[in-house]
Scaffold this motif. Structure first.
Motif, PDB file in Angstrom:
ATOM      1  N   ILE A   7      64.376  29.374  33.911  1.00  0.00           N
ATOM      2  CA  ILE A   7      65.085  30.763  34.343  1.00  0.00           C
ATOM      3  C   ILE A   7      64.259  31.858  34.338  1.00  0.00           C
ATOM      4  CG2 ILE A   7      67.210  32.024  33.727  1.00  0.00           C
ATOM      5  CD1 ILE A   7      68.102  29.837  32.216  1.00  0.00           C
ATOM      6  N   GLY A   8      64.364  32.619  35.350  1.00  0.00           N
ATOM      7  CA  GLY A   8      63.435  33.815  35.760  1.00  0.00           C
ATOM      8  C   GLY A   8      64.546  35.001  36.048  1.00  0.00           C
ATOM      9  N   HIS A   9      64.056  36.167  35.933  1.00  0.00           N
ATOM     10  CA  HIS A   9      64.844  37.290  36.565  1.00  0.00           C
ATOM     11  C   HIS A   9      64.243  37.816  37.991  1.00  0.00           C
ATOM     12  CE1 HIS A   9      66.867  38.331  32.725  1.00  0.00           C
ATOM     13  NE2 HIS A   9      65.750  38.077  32.459  1.00  0.00           N
ATOM     14  N   ASN A  10      65.316  38.113  38.791  1.00  0.00           N
ATOM     15  CA  ASN A  10      64.944  38.341  40.240  1.00  0.00           C
ATOM     16  C   ASN A  10      64.445  39.726  40.464  1.00  0.00           C
ATOM     17  OD1 ASN A  10      64.922  35.706  41.135  1.00  0.00           O
ATOM     18  ND2 ASN A  10      67.249  35.888  41.543  1.00  0.00           N
ATOM     19  N   THR A  11      64.990  40.519  39.461  1.00  0.00           N
ATOM     20  CA  THR A  11      64.869  42.019  39.633  1.00  0.00           C
ATOM     21  C   THR A  11      64.017  42.464  38.548  1.00  0.00           C
ATOM     22  OG1 THR A  11      67.158  42.119  40.307  1.00  0.00           O
ATOM     23  CG2 THR A  11      66.223  44.246  39.655  1.00  0.00           C
ATOM     24  N   SER A  12      63.279  43.669  38.946  1.00  0.00           N
ATOM     25  CA  SER A  12      62.234  44.214  37.773  1.00  0.00           C
ATOM     26  C   SER A  12      63.232  45.113  37.327  1.00  0.00           C
ATOM     27  CB  SER A  12      61.143  44.948  38.525  1.00  0.00           C
ATOM     28  OG  SER A  12      60.396  45.604  37.478  1.00  0.00           O
ATOM     29  N   ILE A  13      63.563  44.874  35.893  1.00  0.00           N
ATOM     30  CA  ILE A  13      64.457  45.958  35.081  1.00  0.00           C
ATOM     31  C   ILE A  13      63.492  46.836  34.313  1.00  0.00           C
ATOM     32  CG2 ILE A  13      66.106  45.906  32.995  1.00  0.00           C
ATOM     33  CD1 ILE A  13      66.617  42.885  33.879  1.00  0.00           C
ATOM     34  N   PRO A  14      63.804  48.057  34.536  1.00  0.00           N
ATOM     35  CA  PRO A  14      63.095  49.063  34.002  1.00  0.00           C
ATOM     36  C   PRO A  14      63.125  49.189  32.242  1.00  0.00           C
ATOM     37  CG  PRO A  14      65.025  50.314  35.064  1.00  0.00           C
ATOM     38  CD  PRO A  14      64.927  48.672  35.401  1.00  0.00           C
ATOM     39  N   ALA A  15      62.116  49.685  32.075  1.00  0.00           N
ATOM     40  CA  ALA A  15      62.083  50.058  30.396  1.00  0.00           C
ATOM     41  C   ALA A  15      63.190  50.906  29.811  1.00  0.00           C
ATOM     42  CB  ALA A  15      60.733  50.252  29.742  1.00  0.00           C
ATOM     43  N   SER A  16      63.290  50.986  28.673  1.00  0.00           N
ATOM     44  CA  SER A  16      64.224  52.285  28.077  1.00  0.00           C
ATOM     45  C   SER A  16      63.960  53.665  28.432  1.00  0.00           C
ATOM     46  CB  SER A  16      64.535  51.930  26.560  1.00  0.00           C
ATOM     47  OG  SER A  16      65.547  52.968  26.099  1.00  0.00           O
ATOM     48  N   ILE A  17      64.757  54.367  28.965  1.00  0.00           N
ATOM     49  CA  ILE A  17      64.325  55.724  29.280  1.00  0.00           C
ATOM     50  C   ILE A  17      64.386  56.794  28.260  1.00  0.00           C
ATOM     51  CG2 ILE A  17      64.543  57.666  31.334  1.00  0.00           C
ATOM     52  CD1 ILE A  17      63.581  54.706  32.334  1.00  0.00           C
ATOM     53  N   PRO A  18      63.522  57.386  27.746  1.00  0.00           N
ATOM     54  CA  PRO A  18      63.919  58.413  26.698  1.00  0.00           C
ATOM     55  C   PRO A  18      64.555  59.820  27.186  1.00  0.00           C
ATOM     56  CG  PRO A  18      61.434  58.578  27.399  1.00  0.00           C
ATOM     57  CD  PRO A  18      62.282  57.319  28.029  1.00  0.00           C
ATOM     58  N   PHE A  19      65.635  60.050  26.430  1.00  0.00           N
ATOM     59  CA  PHE A  19      66.320  61.330  26.686  1.00  0.00           C
ATOM     60  C   PHE A  19      65.970  62.407  25.758  1.00  0.00           C
ATOM     61  CE2 PHE A  19      68.834  58.398  29.173  1.00  0.00           C
ATOM     62  CZ  PHE A  19      69.142  59.097  30.289  1.00  0.00           C
ATOM     63  N   LEU A  20      65.472  63.408  26.376  1.00  0.00           N
ATOM     64  CA  LEU A  20      65.544  64.612  25.386  1.00  0.00           C
ATOM     65  C   LEU A  20      66.302  65.709  25.732  1.00  0.00           C
ATOM     66  CD1 LEU A  20      61.419  64.923  26.222  1.00  0.00           C
ATOM     67  CD2 LEU A  20      62.444  63.652  24.350  1.00  0.00           C
ATOM     68  N   SER A  21      66.972  66.126  24.728  1.00  0.00           N
ATOM     69  CA  SER A  21      68.062  67.364  24.721  1.00  0.00           C
ATOM     70  C   SER A  21      67.602  68.502  24.213  1.00  0.00           C
ATOM     71  CB  SER A  21      69.172  66.760  24.075  1.00  0.00           C
ATOM     72  OG  SER A  21      68.770  66.520  22.407  1.00  0.00           O
ATOM     73  N   ARG A  22      67.799  69.671  24.873  1.00  0.00           N
ATOM     74  CA  ARG A  22      67.373  70.760  24.600  1.00  0.00           C
ATOM     75  C   ARG A  22      68.628  71.906  24.829  1.00  0.00           C
ATOM     76  NH1 ARG A  22      61.729  70.838  27.882  1.00  0.00           N
ATOM     77  NH2 ARG A  22      60.542  69.240  26.477  1.00  0.00           N
ATOM     78  N   SER A  23      68.538  73.060  23.987  1.00  0.00           N
ATOM     79  CA  SER A  23      69.645  74.144  24.144  1.00  0.00           C
ATOM     80  C   SER A  23      68.736  75.234  24.846  1.00  0.00           C
ATOM     81  CB  SER A  23      70.177  74.538  22.667  1.00  0.00           C
ATOM     82  OG  SER A  23      70.750  75.701  23.014  1.00  0.00           O
ATOM     83  N   SER A  24      69.578  75.646  25.941  1.00  0.00           N
ATOM     84  CA  SER A  24      68.971  76.781  26.664  1.00  0.00           C
ATOM     85  C   SER A  24      69.684  78.019  26.130  1.00  0.00           C
ATOM     86  CB  SER A  24      69.615  76.640  28.125  1.00  0.00           C
ATOM     87  OG  SER A  24      68.747  75.729  28.776  1.00  0.00           O
ATOM     88  N   GLY A  25      70.801  77.936  25.137  1.00  0.00           N
ATOM     89  CA  GLY A  25      71.419  79.130  24.534  1.00  0.00           C
ATOM     90  C   GLY A  25      72.344  79.879  25.695  1.00  0.00           C
ATOM     91  N   GLU A  26      72.737  81.343  25.504  1.00  0.00           N
ATOM     92  CA  GLU A  26      73.686  81.858  26.286  1.00  0.00           C
ATOM     93  C   GLU A  26      72.884  82.047  27.773  1.00  0.00           C
ATOM     94  OE1 GLU A  26      74.760  85.321  24.282  1.00  0.00           O
ATOM     95  OE2 GLU A  26      75.823  84.222  22.685  1.00  0.00           O
ATOM     96  N   ASN A  27      73.758  81.817  28.599  1.00  0.00           N
ATOM     97  CA  ASN A  27      73.195  81.991  29.985  1.00  0.00           C
ATOM     98  C   ASN A  27      73.426  83.340  30.599  1.00  0.00           C
ATOM     99  OD1 ASN A  27      71.962  81.246  32.224  1.00  0.00           O
ATOM    100  ND2 ASN A  27      73.070  79.446  32.917  1.00  0.00           N
ATOM    101  N   TRP A  28      72.736  84.294  29.989  1.00  0.00           N
ATOM    102  CA  TRP A  28      73.215  85.535  30.436  1.00  0.00           C
ATOM    103  C   TRP A  28      72.422  86.092  32.137  1.00  0.00           C
ATOM    104  CZ3 TRP A  28      75.990  89.416  28.871  1.00  0.00           C
ATOM    105  CH2 TRP A  28      76.587  89.332  27.394  1.00  0.00           C
ATOM    106  N   PRO A  29      71.446  85.362  32.377  1.00  0.00           N
ATOM    107  CA  PRO A  29      70.857  85.590  33.713  1.00  0.00           C
ATOM    108  C   PRO A  29      71.638  84.988  34.827  1.00  0.00           C
ATOM    109  CG  PRO A  29      69.022  84.720  32.493  1.00  0.00           C
ATOM    110  CD  PRO A  29      70.304  84.698  31.616  1.00  0.00           C
ATOM    111  N   TYR A  30      72.340  83.894  34.664  1.00  0.00           N
ATOM    112  CA  TYR A  30      73.347  83.397  35.615  1.00  0.00           C
ATOM    113  C   TYR A  30      74.743  84.115  35.581  1.00  0.00           C
ATOM    114  CZ  TYR A  30      75.741  79.970  38.500  1.00  0.00           C
ATOM    115  OH  TYR A  30      76.363  79.313  39.457  1.00  0.00           O
TER     116      TYR A  30
END
Length: 656
Positions: free
Chosen positions: A443-466
């Motif tokens: 048994i083999g896979h037909n589709t190339s499955i991507p590896a796990s994708i790292p998620f990085l979360s950040r805070s931009s604080g209060e959005n006064w410019p917008y």
């Protein structure tokens, strides 16, 4: 007394008819026809240009740097030496062809329609039809019509009779009513109604019916002269047939060419004809042939034999286009980045994702589609995703920053779970079963499955410019409200700034309508090209803009071609400028290019246009030395042809 008069009248008619018959018979016997010739004015002007050299002798530099003197000269048959001579212009032009230059994608064909005096008669109308043959097509040009004075008099007499007939028709139906008897009958039988005749009082149709009994239409119908009315209606319907009866040969006022009428010393009719045509690919020559007919009113008398063709050879600078492909060098970066933003509604002070809140379901679905598209991209691999969340200003800066960080982490967790489930689904559904020679299954896979994708979360604080952008674009807040808001922005302490804004009358509107739009989540996607190790790779690809310009040059769309080629400033750009008569711009480019035969020939053409014969001849001779085909090409371009004739070029190899 009447009988001799009739006999004499008939004799005069027969005599005139006999003379006309002999003239027509003479036309048939001699096969007389009109002819075509090159425009005398244009040929005379060309000879004037050739003969009016700015100087008898010009000095040019030869191939090895030697000085050459060129003048009007021929080789003496006895001594073999080149001797100067004068050109005597011939009195009769017999050439059947001409070289014409294309300008701005068009060519002007100038020729003469010459009609012998023997073909003209005051009783006749001559109609001439120039036919133009272009490639596989033939086009009938606007005809030239010569009308005799007697012929025109009969035409006008026919129009006069027809006009008299039209004016005799009565179209006003009230003219056919017997008003006298109608008034008498009304006065005798209906005096109450008759008194309205001299009374300005308005009488409605209902009042008329109540007084009169029968309708007014019945009364008018009874007192109408129907036989007279039918007679004039019949005349009106017969007006088309009457026009054909009276006007045997209608006067043509549209679709004819009769701008200038000349007569030469022999009394012949000469018409200067100019036809402008748009050039097209592969168009090298145009033939003009003339045919015609002679009419006496509606009677056809004679068909003229077709004339010999007059040929115009068209010189187009599109033949000089350099068609070699041009390529662009592009630098491919291994790393790439993309970003997008979505608006996620959160409950006040909450970081929990609620898909039923606001447009969250739609926004989160859009981001899922973006991530899935990047995961399945065949050119890039997705390395990481950075999620930054911002908050609105209500509350303290510290608490809002922490809240934004929790919200970013919640979104990152949501999409991390989504990708894990997607990968598991791909693994379950994308496999194949194969059997080797020994009968074992794998048994083999037909589709190339991507590896796990790292998620990085950040805070931009209060959005006064917008928030500042939203206030500027808002259409509800007044100018004074916006000015007050900008004054508060000068307060450095953002918590104090928010506290002071709460006292403003516009704060509630801003908090309810603008603050929710500040709670955004931004996604930055970081990718790299599949299979690429180096940070940069240089590749070449066809310059489609340039090649479109080349194609437009070949199709003689010079204005459009120049739009594509202007920034390149190369040989083809110069061709576009020359074709549009932008000679100074073309000269500036050509003088910077290496002196190839093509460049030398173009420079010769431009110097000839500028009246600098010395440099024109020098560049033309250089082009001919490097490429003998330009010896023959020079005869096709009028500017170069004038130089060849003026200085006797191309007659002997010693010229080169």
């Amino acid at each position: 007394m009447k009988k001799p008069f009739i006999i004499i009248f008939i004799f005069l008619i027969l005599a005139g008819s006999c003379g006309e018959t002999k003239k027509i018979q003479s036309l048939h016997n001699q096969r007389l026809s009109a002819s075509l010739a090159l425009s005398r004015n244009e040929v005379a002007e060309e000879r004037k240009v050739i003969a009016s050299a700015p100087r008898d002798t010009i000095t040019v530099t030869g191939e090895n740097g030697e000085t050459l003197l060129l003048m009007k000269a021929v080789r003496d048959e006895e001594s073999g030496e080149m001797v100067a001579h004068d050109v005597i212009n011939a009195a009769v032009i017999t050439a059947r062809f001409r070289n014409v230059a294309e300008r701005h994608g068009r060519v002007d064909l100038r020729f003469e329609v010459i009609v012998p005096q023997e073909m003209m008669d005051t009783r006749w109308q001559l109609q001439f039809y120039p036919d133009m043959f272009i490639l596989e097509d033939s086009v009938r040009l606007e005809p030239v019509i010569i009308t005799g004075s007697e012929f025109r008099s009969r035409q006008l007499r026919g129009y006069e009779l027809y006009d008299r007939y039209i004016r005799s028709i009565i179209t006003d139906t009230t003219a056919f009513i017997d008003w006298r008897n109608l008034n008498i009958w009304i006065a005798r039988n209906l005096p109450e109604l008759y008194k309205y005749k001299n009374d300005s009082t308005f009488v409605s149709e209902t009042d008329f019916h109540s007084l009169f009994g029968p309708t007014e239409a019945d009364a008018i119908r009874h007192y109408t002269f129907w036989h007279r009315r039918y007679y004039h209606e019949k005349k009106w319907h017969q007006r088309g047939a009457k026009f054909q009866e009276y006007v045997k040969a209608p006067i043509v006022t549209e679709g004819i060419r009769l701008d200038t009428v000349l007569r030469d010393i022999d009394g012949n009719f000469v018409y200067q004809y100019t036809q402008s045509i748009r050039t097209r690919p592969k168009l090298r020559k145009v033939d003009i042939v003339l045919s015609g007919d002679i009419f006496e009113q509606e009677h056809h008398l004679y068909t003229m034999p077709r004339s010999e063709p007059l040929t115009f050879y068209i010189s187009s600078l599109s033949a000089f286009v350099d068609t070699r492909e041009r390529y662009l060098t592009r630098v491919l970066e291994r790393k790439a980045a993309a970003n997008t933003a979505c608006y996620v509604d959160f409950a006040s002070g909450s970081s929990e994702i609620d898909l039923s809140l606001g447009h969250n379901a739609t926004e989160m679905g859009r981001i899922r589609g973006n991530i899935l598209e990047l995961l399945q991209n065949t050119s890039f691999d997705l390395d990481s995703i950075v999620i930054s969340a911002s908050a609105s200003p209500e509350g303290t800066v510290k608490s809002n920053g922490a809240l934004a960080e929790r919200r970013a982490a919640a979104v990152a967790s949501y999409f991390d779970n989504y990708i894990r489930h997607w990968r598991d689904s791909v693994k379950r559904n994308s496999f194949s079963v194969s059997v080797d020679d020994s009968g074992r299954e794998s048994i083999g896979h037909n589709t190339s499955i991507p590896a796990s994708i790292p998620f990085l979360s950040r805070s931009s604080g209060e959005n006064w410019p917008y928030l500042g952008v939203l206030v500027d674009e808002d259409t509800v807040m007044t100018s004074s409200d916006k000015f007050s808001f900008r004054r508060h922005l000068e307060t450095a302490d953002v918590d104090e700034r928010e506290r002071r804004m709460q006292a403003e009358p516009w704060y509630r509107y801003m908090r309810e309508n603008l603050y929710p739009r500040l709670r955004t989540v931004k996604f930055d996607f970081f990718l790299h090209r599949k299979g690429m190790v180096k940070d940069t790779v240089h590749t070449t690809e066809l310059d489609t803009t340039y090649m479109r310009g080349v194609r437009l040059l070949q199709e003689r769309e010079y204005e459009k071609a120049l739009t594509c080629l202007r920034d390149y400033r190369d040989y083809n750009t110069a061709i576009a400028y020359v074709s549009l008569d932008y000679n100074a711009s073309a000269m500036a480019i050509l003088q910077e290019l290496p002196r190839t035969p093509q460049v030398s020939y173009m420079l010769a053409l431009l110097y000839a246009r500028a009246g600098d014969d010395g440099k024109a001849v020098e560049n033309y001779l250089r082009a001919c030395r490097d490429d003998r085909s330009y010896v023959f090409r020079g005869n096709l371009d009028p500017e170069i042809y004038v130089l060849i004739q003026r200085y006797g070029l191309n007659k002997d190899d010693e010229t080169f």
